[in-house]
Design a protein around this motif. Structure first.
Motif, PDB file in Angstrom:
ATOM      1  N   VAL A  37      73.910  40.786  56.159  1.00  0.00           N
ATOM      2  CA  VAL A  37      74.647  41.992  55.783  1.00  0.00           C
ATOM      3  C   VAL A  37      74.885  42.055  54.274  1.00  0.00           C
ATOM      4  O   VAL A  37      74.675  43.093  53.646  1.00  0.00           O
ATOM      5  CB  VAL A  37      75.992  42.047  56.541  1.00  0.00           C
ATOM      6  N   GLN A  38      75.331  40.942  53.699  1.00  0.00           N
ATOM      7  CA  GLN A  38      75.641  40.973  52.256  1.00  0.00           C
ATOM      8  C   GLN A  38      74.397  41.216  51.417  1.00  0.00           C
ATOM      9  O   GLN A  38      74.427  41.963  50.441  1.00  0.00           O
ATOM     10  CB  GLN A  38      76.304  39.664  51.811  1.00  0.00           C
ATOM     11  N   LEU A  39      73.294  40.587  51.802  1.00  0.00           N
ATOM     12  CA  LEU A  39      72.046  40.844  51.080  1.00  0.00           C
ATOM     13  C   LEU A  39      71.637  42.303  51.221  1.00  0.00           C
ATOM     14  O   LEU A  39      71.162  42.923  50.277  1.00  0.00           O
ATOM     15  CB  LEU A  39      70.930  39.941  51.597  1.00  0.00           C
ATOM     16  N   ALA A  40      71.824  42.832  52.426  1.00  0.00           N
ATOM     17  CA  ALA A  40      71.460  44.231  52.650  1.00  0.00           C
ATOM     18  C   ALA A  40      72.312  45.157  51.782  1.00  0.00           C
ATOM     19  O   ALA A  40      71.811  46.124  51.200  1.00  0.00           O
ATOM     20  CB  ALA A  40      71.624  44.583  54.129  1.00  0.00           C
ATOM     21  N   GLU A  41      73.596  44.856  51.680  1.00  0.00           N
ATOM     22  CA  GLU A  41      74.470  45.680  50.845  1.00  0.00           C
ATOM     23  C   GLU A  41      74.052  45.593  49.378  1.00  0.00           C
ATOM     24  O   GLU A  41      74.046  46.589  48.653  1.00  0.00           O
ATOM     25  CB  GLU A  41      75.923  45.247  51.024  1.00  0.00           C
ATOM     26  N   ASP A  42      73.698  44.405  48.939  1.00  0.00           N
ATOM     27  CA  ASP A  42      73.214  44.248  47.563  1.00  0.00           C
ATOM     28  C   ASP A  42      71.914  45.022  47.360  1.00  0.00           C
ATOM     29  O   ASP A  42      71.716  45.653  46.315  1.00  0.00           O
ATOM     30  CB  ASP A  42      72.979  42.772  47.244  1.00  0.00           C
ATOM     31  N   ALA A  43      71.037  44.968  48.340  1.00  0.00           N
ATOM     32  CA  ALA A  43      69.761  45.678  48.219  1.00  0.00           C
ATOM     33  C   ALA A  43      69.991  47.184  48.136  1.00  0.00           C
ATOM     34  O   ALA A  43      69.327  47.885  47.357  1.00  0.00           O
ATOM     35  CB  ALA A  43      68.858  45.347  49.410  1.00  0.00           C
ATOM     36  N   VAL A  44      70.924  47.690  48.923  1.00  0.00           N
ATOM     37  CA  VAL A  44      71.200  49.131  48.905  1.00  0.00           C
ATOM     38  C   VAL A  44      71.789  49.539  47.560  1.00  0.00           C
ATOM     39  O   VAL A  44      71.407  50.563  46.979  1.00  0.00           O
ATOM     40  CB  VAL A  44      72.142  49.505  50.066  1.00  0.00           C
ATOM     41  N   GLN A  45      72.714  48.738  47.061  1.00  0.00           N
ATOM     42  CA  GLN A  45      73.294  49.068  45.754  1.00  0.00           C
ATOM     43  C   GLN A  45      72.218  49.059  44.687  1.00  0.00           C
ATOM     44  O   GLN A  45      72.139  49.961  43.857  1.00  0.00           O
ATOM     45  CB  GLN A  45      74.402  48.081  45.397  1.00  0.00           C
ATOM     46  N   GLU A  46      71.360  48.041  44.704  1.00  0.00           N
ATOM     47  CA  GLU A  46      70.277  47.942  43.732  1.00  0.00           C
ATOM     48  C   GLU A  46      69.343  49.139  43.853  1.00  0.00           C
ATOM     49  O   GLU A  46      68.848  49.659  42.855  1.00  0.00           O
ATOM     50  CB  GLU A  46      69.507  46.638  43.964  1.00  0.00           C
ATOM     51  N   MET A  77      61.693  43.376  49.590  1.00  0.00           N
ATOM     52  CA  MET A  77      60.543  42.470  49.489  1.00  0.00           C
ATOM     53  C   MET A  77      60.694  41.570  48.279  1.00  0.00           C
ATOM     54  O   MET A  77      60.397  40.372  48.333  1.00  0.00           O
ATOM     55  CB  MET A  77      59.252  43.275  49.404  1.00  0.00           C
ATOM     56  N   ASP A  78      61.178  42.122  47.171  1.00  0.00           N
ATOM     57  CA  ASP A  78      61.378  41.318  45.978  1.00  0.00           C
ATOM     58  C   ASP A  78      62.465  40.271  46.194  1.00  0.00           C
ATOM     59  O   ASP A  78      62.353  39.133  45.737  1.00  0.00           O
ATOM     60  CB  ASP A  78      61.758  42.201  44.794  1.00  0.00           C
ATOM     61  N   MET A  79      63.516  40.651  46.880  1.00  0.00           N
ATOM     62  CA  MET A  79      64.583  39.696  47.138  1.00  0.00           C
ATOM     63  C   MET A  79      64.070  38.535  47.981  1.00  0.00           C
ATOM     64  O   MET A  79      64.416  37.388  47.756  1.00  0.00           O
ATOM     65  CB  MET A  79      65.749  40.389  47.855  1.00  0.00           C
ATOM     66  N   GLN A  80      63.238  38.836  48.925  1.00  0.00           N
ATOM     67  CA  GLN A  80      62.709  37.775  49.780  1.00  0.00           C
ATOM     68  C   GLN A  80      61.762  36.872  49.033  1.00  0.00           C
ATOM     69  O   GLN A  80      61.632  35.691  49.358  1.00  0.00           O
ATOM     70  CB  GLN A  80      61.979  38.393  50.982  1.00  0.00           C
ATOM     71  N   TRP A  84      65.244  31.814  44.370  1.00  0.00           N
ATOM     72  CA  TRP A  84      66.499  31.349  44.925  1.00  0.00           C
ATOM     73  C   TRP A  84      66.766  31.928  46.298  1.00  0.00           C
ATOM     74  O   TRP A  84      67.700  31.557  46.956  1.00  0.00           O
ATOM     75  CB  TRP A  84      67.650  31.690  43.975  1.00  0.00           C
ATOM     76  N   PHE A  85      65.940  32.871  46.738  1.00  0.00           N
ATOM     77  CA  PHE A  85      66.071  33.379  48.084  1.00  0.00           C
ATOM     78  C   PHE A  85      64.919  32.906  48.969  1.00  0.00           C
ATOM     79  O   PHE A  85      64.839  33.277  50.103  1.00  0.00           O
ATOM     80  CB  PHE A  85      66.074  34.909  48.095  1.00  0.00           C
ATOM     81  N   ARG A  86      64.036  32.120  48.403  1.00  0.00           N
ATOM     82  CA  ARG A  86      62.888  31.663  49.185  1.00  0.00           C
ATOM     83  C   ARG A  86      63.411  30.924  50.408  1.00  0.00           C
ATOM     84  O   ARG A  86      64.207  30.020  50.316  1.00  0.00           O
ATOM     85  CB  ARG A  86      62.013  30.734  48.348  1.00  0.00           C
ATOM     86  N   ARG A  87      62.967  31.345  51.556  1.00  0.00           N
ATOM     87  CA  ARG A  87      63.624  30.847  52.745  1.00  0.00           C
ATOM     88  C   ARG A  87      62.686  30.832  53.921  1.00  0.00           C
ATOM     89  O   ARG A  87      61.646  31.451  53.913  1.00  0.00           O
ATOM     90  CB  ARG A  87      64.808  31.750  53.077  1.00  0.00           C
ATOM     91  N   VAL A  88      63.103  30.151  54.932  1.00  0.00           N
ATOM     92  CA  VAL A  88      62.405  30.144  56.206  1.00  0.00           C
ATOM     93  C   VAL A  88      63.036  31.202  57.092  1.00  0.00           C
ATOM     94  O   VAL A  88      64.248  31.352  57.117  1.00  0.00           O
ATOM     95  CB  VAL A  88      62.521  28.756  56.869  1.00  0.00           C
ATOM     96  N   GLU A  89      62.208  31.966  57.779  1.00  0.00           N
ATOM     97  CA  GLU A  89      62.745  32.991  58.661  1.00  0.00           C
ATOM     98  C   GLU A  89      63.479  32.334  59.821  1.00  0.00           C
ATOM     99  O   GLU A  89      62.956  31.453  60.487  1.00  0.00           O
ATOM    100  CB  GLU A  89      61.599  33.841  59.222  1.00  0.00           C
TER     101      GLU A  89
END
Lengths: 171, 327
Positions: A37-46, A77-80, A84-89
């Protein structure tokens, strides 16, 4: 929505209208993509910050929704891809979904979870096609791939979602 | 069911499931404040969340979906593709403790962590469903408002390279500096609080002279093009075996080994829409520090290295390399 150029007050009116009409659906799309949720909110603001700055270049060739969706998806897509966001699904489970304000059918949440657990590339085309009602051509431009690639990924996603979609078709 | 009916039912299912996700009534104010006044008006401290999630990332289950085609493969610093059988042997994370805490408790922990002041760590410990404990915490951070202020602080850490130049047209957007604690210092517990639900909230600080700058993120934007960004991420690591480091490459990306003066390794990951240059430099002397998890971490056989990621849409790999060449 018509393209608005001119004094800042008109820009502000335009961006406010864009935010009012689109932020919820973009937030949900970003959440389905990013699983947070927080990442999504940041993405929307961006997304809206980028849109505000680029308002003069928005010529109305596509709808405002399509234009904003394009920005939002690329932002996600850029955030993923970020180091520092590189992650395993992580596989999303029902208890990880945000709290709901009303009752929902099991089939509806099952479909939502199925979408969130699609492989990333299939999830991208699914969200853009089914949730944002973009055309194959628009999706191809957004993702920087060919139309056949989009069609192929949609077919794969639909196969995986078929059970959930057919269940929703039951009267 | 025709295509339009399918789409309608799809949207209905999603919207019914996500009724708890609604837009923020104050988003407009934050957007205009950020764009017109240059102020940082973030509902969430983005990089904090990224680091909190990074903790969870290190302890997540690799899913069948990920194993079946999330990315095209792995390459090492030499650009060599990792054989499939070795890819399967890469460490598989275990279940994330954060996943075993219910969402409302995790959200509370996130909010508490977000409330941390500059150069303060907030660590929230909660019971999980397995009878153990899960923790959520942030990092010691500073957020300079200008690129000049960023450079002043970076002068304290000569082991972290900074860009020699910024490509024309790009303007400073924001940055975050991350600190750890020198080996002979300590994380000082300043307060402990137990909440009604049993969550334990601990706050830590590090004395100014013990704080060690261990990484930064830096981002730039180019005027008139909102999707044209340039981002730099730098991090100091304890390292034991660089051969074990592998970079994931998506199906639509290519890996290109590059030679960058002053760097031990450099590899560019390129696609039509995105470019990343990852570089590595081994430091001549070990920079010893306590890692952020607040427990002393011992790496007697390790050395220090710095990794730099440069990410962008428009800048070519050669220019990204030139930014750090000879640094």
């Amino acid at each position: 929505m018509s393209v608005v150029k001119g004094p800042d007050s008109e820009r502000e009116i335009t961006i406010r209208q864009m935010i009012d009409e689109n932020q919820t659906v973009l937030l949900r799309m970003c959440y389905l993509y990013l699983h947070d949720v927080q990442l999504a909110e940041d993405a929307v603001q961006e997304t809206f910050i980028k849109a505000y700055r680029a308002l003069d270049s928005f010529r109305g060739e596509a709808s405002a929704r399509t234009w904003l969706t394009r920005i939002a998806m690329r932002t996600c897509m850029d955030m993923q891809r970020g180091f520092w966001f590189r992650r395993v699904e992580r596989r999303v489970t029902p208890e990880m979904l945000p709290d709901r304000t009303q009752e929902v059918e099991d089939g509806e949440s099952a479909l939502t979870l199925a979408v969130m657990n699609l492989p990333k590339k299939e999830r991208e085309v699914t969200l853009l096609y089914y949730y944002q009602d973009m055309t194959v051509n628009e999706i191809a431009e957004t993702l920087g791939v060919t139309q056949p690639t989009v069609s192929y990924r949609l077919r794969c996603a639909k196969e995986k979602l078929r059970t959930e979609l057919e269940r929703r078709d039951d009267p | 069911m025709n295509e339009q009916q399918e789409k309608a039912k799809f949207r209905q299912a999603i919207d019914h499931t996500l009724t708890g996700l609604e837009g923020d009534p104050f988003l407009y104010q934050r957007v205009t404040a950020q764009t017109e006044k240059g102020a940082h008006v973030m509902k969430h401290r983005k990089w904090n969340m990224g680091l909190v999630i990074a903790l969870a990332v290190m302890a997540c289950i690799m899913t069948a979906a990920a194993a079946s085609g999330w990315f095209g493969g792995y390459v090492n610093w030499n650009g060599e593709i990792l054989p499939e059988e070795r890819a399967d042997m890469l460490p598989h994370p275990t279940a994330a403790p954060e996943m075993s805490v219910d969402m409302s408790s995790f959200r509370l922990a996130q909010e508490l962590v977000m409330s941390a002041q500059e150069m303060e760590i907030v660590q929230v410990t909660q019971k999980n469903v397995f009878g153990g404990e899960s923790t959520t915490s942030n990092r010691l951070e500073k957020h300079p408002d200008t690129y000049e202020a960023f450079l002043v602080l970076l002068a304290e850490a000569p082991y972290l390279p900074v860009p020699a130049f910024i490509p024309e047209g790009y303007e400073f957007s924001d940055c975050q500096l991350v600190y750890d604690c020198r080996r002979d210092g300590e994380y000082v517990l300043t307060s402990t609080e137990v909440l009604e639900d049993g969550s334990r909230v601990e706050r830590y600080r590090v004395a100014e002279e013990d704080a060690l700058l261990s990484g930064y993120s830096l981002s730039f934007r180019r005027n008139g093009d909102p999707e044209d960004y340039l981002a730099v991420y730098t991090r100091l690591y304890h390292q034991t075996d660089p051969a074990e480091h592998h970079i994931g490459v998506n199906e639509d990306q290519t890996a290109q080994v590059m030679a960058v003066a002053g760097m031990d390794n450099a590899i560019a990951i390129l696609s039509d829409t995105h470019r990343t240059l990852t570089m590595r430099r081994v430091l001549p002397q070990k920079v010893d520090y306590l890692y952020y998890d607040l427990e002393e971490v011992r790496y007697p056989d390790s050395y220090s290295e710095v990794q730099i990621d440069v990410m962008t849409r428009q800048v070519d790999a050669a220019t990204m390399a030139d930014m750090f060449s000879g640094q």
